[in-house]
Scaffold this motif. Structure first.
Motif, short mmCIF file in Angstrom:
data_model
loop_
_atom_site.label_atom_id
_atom_site.label_comp_id
_atom_site.label_asym_id
_atom_site.label_seq_id
_atom_site.Cartn_x
_atom_site.Cartn_y
_atom_site.Cartn_z
N LEU A 338 31.93 44.48 34.78
CA LEU A 338 31.94 43.74 33.52
C LEU A 338 30.55 43.19 33.19
O LEU A 338 30.10 43.28 32.05
N THR A 339 29.88 42.64 34.18
CA THR A 339 28.55 42.04 33.95
C THR A 339 27.42 43.00 34.30
O THR A 339 26.26 42.61 34.25
N ARG A 340 27.77 44.22 34.66
CA ARG A 340 26.78 45.22 35.09
C ARG A 340 25.99 44.74 36.31
O ARG A 340 24.84 45.12 36.52
N THR A 341 26.64 43.90 37.11
CA THR A 341 26.08 43.48 38.38
C THR A 341 27.20 43.49 39.41
O THR A 341 28.37 43.35 39.07
N CYS A 342 26.83 43.62 40.69
CA CYS A 342 27.81 43.46 41.76
C CYS A 342 27.62 42.09 42.40
O CYS A 342 26.57 41.45 42.22
N GLY A 343 28.63 41.64 43.12
CA GLY A 343 28.58 40.31 43.70
C GLY A 343 27.87 40.23 45.03
O GLY A 343 27.51 39.14 45.48
N TYR A 344 27.65 41.37 45.68
CA TYR A 344 27.02 41.37 46.99
C TYR A 344 25.56 40.92 46.90
O TYR A 344 24.92 41.04 45.85
N THR A 345 25.04 40.44 48.02
CA THR A 345 23.64 40.01 48.03
C THR A 345 22.70 41.16 47.71
O THR A 345 21.56 40.94 47.30
N TYR A 346 23.16 42.38 47.86
CA TYR A 346 22.42 43.57 47.38
C TYR A 346 21.84 43.33 46.00
O TYR A 346 20.70 43.73 45.71
N GLN A 347 22.61 42.67 45.12
CA GLN A 347 22.17 42.46 43.75
C GLN A 347 20.93 41.58 43.68
O GLN A 347 20.09 41.75 42.79
N ALA A 348 20.78 40.64 44.60
CA ALA A 348 19.62 39.76 44.59
C ALA A 348 18.33 40.56 44.81
O ALA A 348 17.37 40.42 44.04
N ALA A 349 18.33 41.38 45.83
CA ALA A 349 17.13 42.18 46.10
C ALA A 349 16.93 43.26 45.05
O ALA A 349 15.79 43.60 44.70
N VAL A 505 39.21 40.00 32.67
CA VAL A 505 38.89 41.43 32.66
C VAL A 505 38.55 41.90 34.07
O VAL A 505 38.78 43.05 34.43
N THR A 506 38.02 41.00 34.88
CA THR A 506 37.79 41.34 36.28
C THR A 506 39.05 41.05 37.09
O THR A 506 39.76 41.96 37.48
N LEU A 507 39.35 39.78 37.35
CA LEU A 507 40.55 39.42 38.09
C LEU A 507 41.69 39.18 37.10
O LEU A 507 41.78 38.14 36.47
N SER A 508 42.59 40.17 36.97
CA SER A 508 43.60 40.14 35.91
C SER A 508 44.96 39.67 36.38
O SER A 508 45.79 39.25 35.57
N ASP A 509 45.23 39.72 37.68
CA ASP A 509 46.54 39.37 38.20
C ASP A 509 46.75 37.85 38.18
O ASP A 509 45.93 37.09 38.71
N GLU A 510 47.84 37.39 37.57
CA GLU A 510 48.06 35.95 37.37
C GLU A 510 48.24 35.21 38.68
O GLU A 510 47.72 34.11 38.87
N LYS A 511 48.98 35.76 39.62
CA LYS A 511 49.18 35.08 40.90
C LYS A 511 47.86 34.98 41.66
O LYS A 511 47.57 33.95 42.28
N ALA A 512 47.06 36.04 41.60
CA ALA A 512 45.76 36.00 42.27
C ALA A 512 44.85 34.97 41.62
O ALA A 512 44.09 34.28 42.30
N ARG A 513 44.95 34.85 40.30
CA ARG A 513 44.11 33.87 39.59
C ARG A 513 44.53 32.44 39.97
O ARG A 513 43.68 31.55 40.10
#
Length: 563
Positions: A338-349, A505-513
């Motif tokens: 959605l944001t054209r980025t991943c959450g892993y620290t990989y994105q920082a470097a 749009v990323t986390l869509s499941d209500e119970k998970a949210r």
């Protein structure tokens, strides 16, 4: 000595050397460190003044008035460094983007209603930024073949009558000036469409897209749009265009650039058309997989060389959208990030690598889709936010000579550093990163910085270090918590690799949210905090020496001041 004995001794020597090398290799491997770098920084050798390369963000749609009541995030305020907000395709192409009282009534072509645009522009100003209005696509009522069943779901066709389109853009500019004043609107930025040579966005042709007709149609649309902006706002309006460039489009963007420099203006009949900036898109495919197109420096250099070949000098060059298109894991509906980025620290470097390329190649900005776990205003900071906030401090600094010496071996690693000096604050800044285009990269890198900075007259300097690694990233905890709480990939609409967990749009499941917000969110707030360290370092023989071991995909920012 006989020849045979010489060969035998030589072979034994080679074997011994190889054995020693292999032994050293495995010894280093056991410690987790393959690479060792020395960076020599000379603050007496200064170069270009750097841009704030993170000064720009995108919003896909202003439908719903996202900025009318926006409040800056007090804890993690992206508008400390973001200066412009791009409204993508904000003047047309769908029923909700066409700025009319009745977008579907083709019998009336001038029932303009710019309320939506004006309200959102006011909201942007209220939070301390400036609008960057990307005009387009062409309103549905202006094209006889109009459809939203193509490409990005917007009308891809040119107007039937360019004068009618000119009147529309002129009226928009006139409305903005009336509401905000000419002096204010002249500080804004304008663009004509998105990825203009991308067939999915815009084309001309009867039964299929015709490259030549499409190029001519866009050049004509650009000329009429720029004339309308200049006539309604002022001759010095800041305007430009955004191409793909990283990959090939329906036609070569060089045709448009040459038209602006030496072609005949379709609206005025004069030579050339005003253009202040040229932008590209820059997307890599997935984390760990580069695009098969041009690199970022190559993309910008193609635009710059073409422009300067036709006398278009002193333009600024940037990236209007991009980073990483899809995740390695797919949600139930899509693998897109959605944001054209991943959450892993990989994105920082990854970000630090792009920023280094931008500093070294005079690239003015890279527009982002998000920096927080809930967009611009809410949520926890991502590693991209931490990198951007610190990289922004380089804006206005002078680039310094930074030489790299390497020992050790990681095949495919990309470890680098960039340095700059802030004369106003008498501060030397360094950014360094330990990157490999592999999300599972797991090797640390030793770095030594040997710094010559005659600006510091005392015997000591103060050194503040910001180390961006998993210690300031909530995403690694989230990955583990997903296993504990059985939050599967099916709980996501788009890729679960995306850090924007707050967004449905990323986390869509209500119970998970419910689990995320009620049980886990406060922990992630703590996990995402970046705490700097402060030390004093002696200047020995006129040199400052810093040492650090960077985790895989970690980034370090140093700020060095008089002690």
């Amino acid at each position: 000595m006989k020849k045979g004995k010489k060969i035998c001794i030589a072979v034994i020597s080679v074997v011994l050397v190889c054995a020693i090398a292999v032994g050293s290799f495995f010894a280093i491997s056991a410690s987790g460190i393959f690479n060792k770098y020395v960076f020599t920084v000379d603050a007496s050798q200064q170069g270009a003044v750097l841009h704030n390369v993170v000064n720009n963000v995108n919003i896909w749609s202003i439908e719903g008035n996202p900025f009318t009541n926006a409040q800056r995030n007090q804890e993690n305020d992206i508008f400390e460094f973001v200066e412009y907000i791009q409204f993508m395709q904000c003047t047309g192409g769908t029923e909700t983007r066409d700025l009319f009282k009745d977008p579907n009534d083709k019998t009336v072509l001038d029932d303009y209603d710019f309320t939506l645009l004006i309200d959102n522009c006011r909201g942007v100003l209220n939070i301390g930024a400036k609008p960057m209005l990307k005009l387009g696509n062409v309103p549905l009522k202006f094209s006889k073949n109009a459809t939203t069943e193509h490409g990005f779901g917007m009308n891809p066709y040119p107007p039937d009558d360019y004068d009618v389109y000119y009147n529309y853009i002129y009226a928009m500019g006139e409305a903005l000036v009336k509401e905000f004043g000419k002096e204010e609107v002249l500080t804004w930025r304008f663009g004509v469409m998105t990825e203009y040579e991308n067939e999915a966005w815009f084309f001309d042709g009867e039964e299929e897209a015709d490259p030549q007709k499409s190029a001519e149609a866009y050049c004509k649309l650009y000329d009429y749009s720029v004339a309308a902006l200049q006539d309604s706002i002022g001759e010095n309006v800041f305007v430009g265009a955004h191409s793909m460039t990283v990959t090939e489009g329906l036609w070569d963007e060089a045709e448009f650039i040459k038209h602006c420099g030496e072609g005949t203006n379709y609206k005025t009949g004069e030579k050339g058309t005003r253009v202040c900036y040229l932008a590209t898109s820059f997307y890599d495919s997935v984390p760990g997989d580069y695009t098969d197109g041009k690199t970022l420096p190559e993309s910008i250099e193609y635009l710059r060389e073409t422009a300067e070949s036709v006398g278009l000098n002193d333009l600024i060059y940037g990236v209007d959208e991009g980073r990483i298109l899809e995740g390695n894991i797919s949600g139930k509906d899509s693998s897109e990030l959605l944001t054209r980025t991943c959450g892993y620290t990989y994105q920082a470097a990854y970000d630090a690598r792009l920023i280094t390329q931008m500093f070294n190649n005079d690239i003015a900005y890279f527009s982002a889709w998000s920096y927080l776990s809930n967009g611009f205003f809410g949520g926890n900071p991502t590693v991209s936010y931490h990198v951007a906030k610190n990289a922004a401090k380089f804006g206005g600094n002078k680039l310094l000579s930074t030489e790299k010496t390497k020992s050790g071996l990681i095949l495919g690693s990309d470890v680098d550093a960039v340095s700059a000096f802030d004369e106003d604050e008498n501060t030397l800044r360094i950014m360094a990163y330990n990157f490999k285009n592999d999300v599972e990269y797991d090797k640390s890198t030793e770095m030594t910085f040997e710094i010559n900075a005659p600006q510091f007259k005392g015997n000591k300097v103060n050194v503040t270090a910001y180390v961006i690694n998993d210690d300031c990233n909530y995403f690694d905890e989230w990955v583990e918590d997903r296993k504990t709480y059985n939050i599967t990939d099916e709980c996501f609409a788009w890729s679960p690799d995306d850090p924007s967990i707050d967004n449905p749009v990323t986390l869509s499941d209500e119970k998970a949210r419910e689990i995320y917000f009620n049980e886990l969110y406060p922990k992630y707030t703590e996990c995402s905090k970046l705490e700097p360290t402060e030390t004093q370092v002696e200047i020995i023989d006129g040199k400052i020496t810093l040492n650090i071991t960077l985790d895989p995909h970690a980034v370090v920012f140093y700020e060095i001041t008089e002690g």
